[in-house]
Design an enzyme around this catalytic site. Structure first.
Site, mmCIF file in Angstrom:
data_model
loop_
_atom_site.group_PDB
_atom_site.id
_atom_site.type_symbol
_atom_site.label_atom_id
_atom_site.label_comp_id
_atom_site.label_asym_id
_atom_site.label_seq_id
_atom_site.Cartn_x
_atom_site.Cartn_y
_atom_site.Cartn_z
ATOM 1 N N CYS A 166 37.706 31.324 41.475
ATOM 2 C CA CYS A 166 38.144 32.058 40.275
ATOM 3 C C CYS A 166 38.334 33.535 40.606
ATOM 4 O O CYS A 166 37.360 34.277 40.725
ATOM 5 C CB CYS A 166 37.098 31.868 39.170
ATOM 6 S SG CYS A 166 37.296 32.962 37.765
ATOM 7 N N CYS A 169 36.835 36.229 38.302
ATOM 8 C CA CYS A 169 35.367 36.330 38.333
ATOM 9 C C CYS A 169 34.910 37.085 39.575
ATOM 10 O O CYS A 169 33.976 37.864 39.522
ATOM 11 C CB CYS A 169 34.707 34.958 38.378
ATOM 12 S SG CYS A 169 35.405 33.788 37.253
ATOM 13 N N ASP A 170 35.516 36.815 40.693
ATOM 14 C CA ASP A 170 34.972 37.305 41.958
ATOM 15 C C ASP A 170 35.925 38.203 42.732
ATOM 16 O O ASP A 170 35.578 38.669 43.821
ATOM 17 C CB ASP A 170 34.560 36.098 42.818
ATOM 18 C CG ASP A 170 33.459 35.302 42.140
ATOM 19 O OD1 ASP A 170 32.364 35.846 42.007
ATOM 20 O OD2 ASP A 170 33.717 34.172 41.709
#
Ligand code: FAD
Length: 451
Positions: A166, A169-170
């Site tokens: 993702c 997200c990261d």
């Protein structure tokens, strides 16, 4: 993100919560509902709105990803009525709409299903020890799908430390760094697009000699970015982690590719393990539809990515869900009176250091800053916990939120590289505690017993 300890913590915190807003536990335990909707993504939320509009009160069991997988998309351009919207905003809107219609939310995970007789029984775990049985006259299964892994050496060991699924997200770990995105479809393009705004260089590794896309214009705009390079006709056969980087062995060349991190976008597996042997599934595990959205068991319907292996779009998930809700409606039984809901308290959003300084100077208590993104699924799971702290600990601290896309300056000032993160500032604005992952659970104790 995505570590086991955070998952454990989130499950524990869910016991405190039971919902985006705290929900009454009494009506949920062993209650029978006209319709129980499994999942918390586009399909589930759309079905909930449709069911509510018909005058029934659905129960939505959201599972580990409230808002679903669309939250990972930072730019959706095919949703009706929106020229462009982030997946996070879209999920928020759907959640608010379902909530306003009277939908009940249970933030837990279905761990067992008995669909051998009616009413159907779903066992839901909302914390390590709290297991509830929910009975349903009808059910809409909207459990979506999970990202596929390559299954090559070095993948498992480095998953969620150097290999991710993702980008929103990261991706922040990779500001001005080099990353690889593996995949040849729309998800890979979306991930590459997101990362190209952050990273110095993005390699796109594609198995075939072209992309599988329903959006050629979008593909062209991503591929025209100067820091995006495509490597066609190539598969990754292993990952190897070195001190600061990750080496990918590629099938097309003897020369390995060295990057700082990799993102997998190679498709998904339907989330149907719970229904194996209970509903008819195809070879790949997708739910087989018999009559429109009805499954092999009458009164159980399926919608979205769990039963659609062809289109897998938010739009089609919403369409399936509307049909499922309309089909299910005739079996709901007597009308239930919808309960009204009290509005949620909102936590102040701050977007600049000046604003943060002014909050700190006008408060006699410590300030707790929650760093989040609307497109980060772990943030969505954590947000209800933060909201609860803000209510329960309002005498101990002042709670504010800083969002990635609008509060750059604050993210930079505190060097925030992963989300969700929380920083506690003393009354002079000095950080006294910083937490992410499993450490987040320490925040209430620190506020209650400051040194
Ligand atoms: C990066 C990316 C970009 C995309 N961009 C677009 C786009 O631009 N336009 C578009 O139309 N589509 C897009 N899509 C596709 C779209 O997001 C999906 O097709 C759609 O969101 C699927 O919705 P769903 O409700 O079927 O499943 P999901 O969104 O996957 O929801 C599944 C739900 O099931 C819940 N769940 C799982 N297990 C359990 C359990 N045991 N108990 C209870 N609940 C459980 C999860 O918590 C989750 O809420 C994109 C997808 C990705 C990954």
């Amino acid at each position: 993100m995505g570590s086991m300890s955070l998952k454990k913590f989130l499950l524990l915190s869910l016991a405190l919560l039971l919902g985006v807003k705290p929900l009454p536990s009494a009506p949920i335990v062993d209650e029978e509902y006209p319709v129980v909707i499994l999942g918390g993504g586009v399909a589930a939320l759309t079905a909930a709105v449709q069911v509510s509009q018909a005058g029934f009160q659905p129960l939505v069991i959201t599972g580990p990803k409230p808002g679903g997988i669309i939250v990972q998309s930072h730019s959706v351009r095919n949703w009706p009525g929106e020229i462009e919207i982030s997946g996070g905003e879209l999920a928020d809107k759907l959640q608010k709409q379902a909530d306003a219609c009277g939908t009940l939310f249970l933030h837990g995970q279905v761990i067992d299903v008995d669909v051998s007789k009616q009413p159907f029984v779903f066992t839901v775990q909302s914390s390590e020890n709290k297991v509830q049985k929910i009975r349903a006259r009808t059910c809409i299964v909207a459990l979506g799908a999970l990202p596929k892994l390559l299954g090559v050496p070095g993948e498992q060991e480095n998953l969620f430390s150097s290999i991710f699924t993702c980008a929103p997200c990261d991706g922040m770990h990779f500001k001005n760094k080099t990353v690889a995105v593996i995949g040849g479809g729309d998800s890979a393009l979306t991930e590459a697009h997101y990362l190209s705004n952050l990273a110095k260089k993005v390699y796109l590794i594609v198995r075939k000699d072209e992309f599988r896309t329903i959006q050629p214009k979008y593909r062209d705009s991503v591929l025209s970015r100067p820091n995006v390079e495509v490597i066609y006709n190539t598969t990754v056969s292993s990952f190897q982690k070195n001190e600061n980087d990750l080496t990918l062995t590629l099938s097309s060349t003897k020369k390995p590719l060295t990057v700082h991190g990799a993102f997998l976008a190679i498709g998904s597996l339907p989330n149907t393990a719970l229904f194996k042997g209970k509903l008819e599934l195809d070879k790949e595990g997708f739910i087989v539809l018999k009559n429109q959205q009805e499954t092999s068991v009458p009164r159980i319907y399926a919608a979205g990515d769990v039963s659609d292996k062809v289109y897998k779009q938010a739009m089609t998930a919403a369409g399936d869900a509307t049909k499922a809700a309309l089909q299910a409606q005739e079996h709901f039984g007597n009308h239930l009176i919808l309960q009204t809901k009290s509005p949620t308290t909102s936590i102040q959003e701050i977007d600049s250091m000046d604003q943060l300084r002014s909050v700190i100077s006008s408060s006699k208590k410590p300030t707790v800053v929650y760093f989040y993104s609307k497109s980060c699924p772990p943030c969505r799971s954590f947000s209800p916990t933060f909201d609860t702290w803000a209510t329960q600990l309002s005498d101990k601290a002042h709670f504010v939120k800083a969002r990635d896309t609008v509060a750059d300056e604050i993210f930079e000032a505190f060097n925030i590289r992963a989300m969700p993160s929380v920083v506690i500032l003393d009354t002079k604005g000095k950080p006294i505690f910083e937490a992410r992952g499993a450490e987040l659970e320490k925040v209430p104790a620190i506020l209650q017993h400051p040194k």
